[in-house]
Design an enzyme around this catalytic site. Structure first.
Site, short mmCIF file in Angstrom:
data_model
loop_
_atom_site.label_atom_id
_atom_site.label_comp_id
_atom_site.label_asym_id
_atom_site.label_seq_id
_atom_site.Cartn_x
_atom_site.Cartn_y
_atom_site.Cartn_z
N HIS A 78 7.70 15.03 -6.12
CA HIS A 78 7.40 15.89 -4.97
C HIS A 78 7.78 17.35 -5.25
O HIS A 78 7.04 18.27 -4.90
CB HIS A 78 8.12 15.40 -3.70
CG HIS A 78 7.74 13.99 -3.35
ND1 HIS A 78 8.47 13.21 -2.49
CD2 HIS A 78 6.71 13.20 -3.76
CE1 HIS A 78 7.90 12.02 -2.38
NE2 HIS A 78 6.83 11.99 -3.15
N HIS A 237 -0.90 12.09 0.53
CA HIS A 237 0.36 11.98 -0.23
C HIS A 237 0.08 11.47 -1.66
O HIS A 237 0.77 11.87 -2.60
CB HIS A 237 1.37 11.07 0.47
CG HIS A 237 2.68 11.10 -0.23
ND1 HIS A 237 3.60 12.12 -0.05
CD2 HIS A 237 3.21 10.30 -1.19
CE1 HIS A 237 4.63 11.92 -0.85
NE2 HIS A 237 4.42 10.82 -1.56
N HIS A 265 2.27 5.83 -9.81
CA HIS A 265 3.04 6.63 -10.78
C HIS A 265 2.85 6.19 -12.24
O HIS A 265 2.69 7.03 -13.12
CB HIS A 265 4.52 6.61 -10.43
CG HIS A 265 4.80 7.29 -9.14
ND1 HIS A 265 4.55 8.63 -8.95
CD2 HIS A 265 5.26 6.82 -7.96
CE1 HIS A 265 4.88 8.96 -7.72
NE2 HIS A 265 5.30 7.88 -7.09
#
Ligand SMILES: [Zn+2]
Length: 291
Positions: A78, A237, A265
């Protein structure tokens, strides 16, 4: 000619980490040109630095962890997304613990801290873009990624879950500092309610709460009192995570068009590695042609 950038002055931020629950004081600090982005563990002897590069990824379980030896930085995506979205090339991220603050589960508090510090051009150091010579394609299981050379940065992303509250979300947008700020940066992290017990038993989500995550229940969304920030906050997101993970190529992503379906990820990081190698090959062949 576009120059590399850093920030004008140091900017602090603190809070508990999403997965470890550890309290961390983070300081963004300007860095010289060509240094890239580094996490510096000020709590460890000699303050080891971990460059934000694909080769230092040591784990991708529900977040991206960088590490060199005993020095690790968990859940870096982030904060890296905020840097990439603003086009920041060089930055030291000082941390006195092993995970950046979860803040509100989005990239917005990082983005605001960086904007308050001010973005500063570094004249005479040309910006380095990730440039691929041709299409790069990755497929693994249900995850599919493709990147194309482009004169601007664009992402098309889709999530497809077998869940009644989140069957399918798709987004397509050009990414620049303005669209990142308005469309992506505030989208919060999320998980499914049925995953919570397993996450906790794995020692994850220890700092997680409805103040920094959205939990998708069987028939409702569990959020803090503000509710969802966008109807399609979840896919936004995913774009945020993708941007943070792809920035591990260590160059600006602003000359790339990316399509990603069912991203996560582990796949993001593998795809970043492929892009890095493809761009490296291009630079090498250009150098050979010069000789
Ligand atoms: Zn995330």
């Amino acid at each position: 000619m576009e120059w590399q950038t850093t920030i004008r002055e140091a900017a602090p931020l603190s809070g508990v980490g999403l997965h470890t629950g550890n309290f961390c004081r983070l300081i963004f600090r300007p860095a010289p040109a060509n240094m890239g982005i580094r996490f510096i563990r000020t709590d460890l002897p000699d303050s080891p630095a971990i460059p934000a590069r694909v080769r230092y990824v040591v784990d991708t379980t529900r977040g991206t962890t960088l590490g060199i030896g005993k020095a690790v930085a968990h859940t870096v995506e982030h904060v890296l997304a905020a840097c990439a979205g603003l086009g920041i090339d060089n930055l030291d991220i000082l941390m006195d613990n092993n995970e950046p603050p979860a803040t509100d589960g989005s990239a917005m508090p990082f983005l605001k801290a960086l904007l308050n510090a001010g973005i500063k051009a570094q004249p005479h150091f040309p910006k380095r873009y990730l440039k691929i010579p041709e299409k790069v394609h990755y497929r693994s299981g249900y995850a599919v990624y493709t990147a194309y050379p482009s004169d601007h940065f664009e992402i098309r992303c889709a999530i497809l879950h077998d869940h009644p509250m989140l069957p399918k979300q798709m987004i397509h947008l050009k990414i620049n500092p303005e669209t990142f700020l308005n469309q992506i940066a505030s989208a919060r992290t999320f998980c499914f309610e049925h995953e919570l017990a397993a996450l906790r038993s794995m020692g994850l989500a220890r700092g997680g709460s409805l103040e920094n995550a959205v939990v998708i229940g069987a028939d409702k969304f569990h959020t803090n009192k503000e509710g969802l920030r966008f109807e399609d906050e979840f896919v936004r997101h995913k774009v945020l995570d993708l941007l943070g993970d792809l920035s591990l190529v260590g160059r600006s992503l602003f000359k790339l068009r990316v399509e990603a379906i069912r991203c996560g990820h582990a796949h993001n990081v593998k795809f970043a590695g492929m892009l890095d190698r493809s761009a490296h090959q291009l630079r090498k062949s250009k150098e050979e042609n010069k000789c």
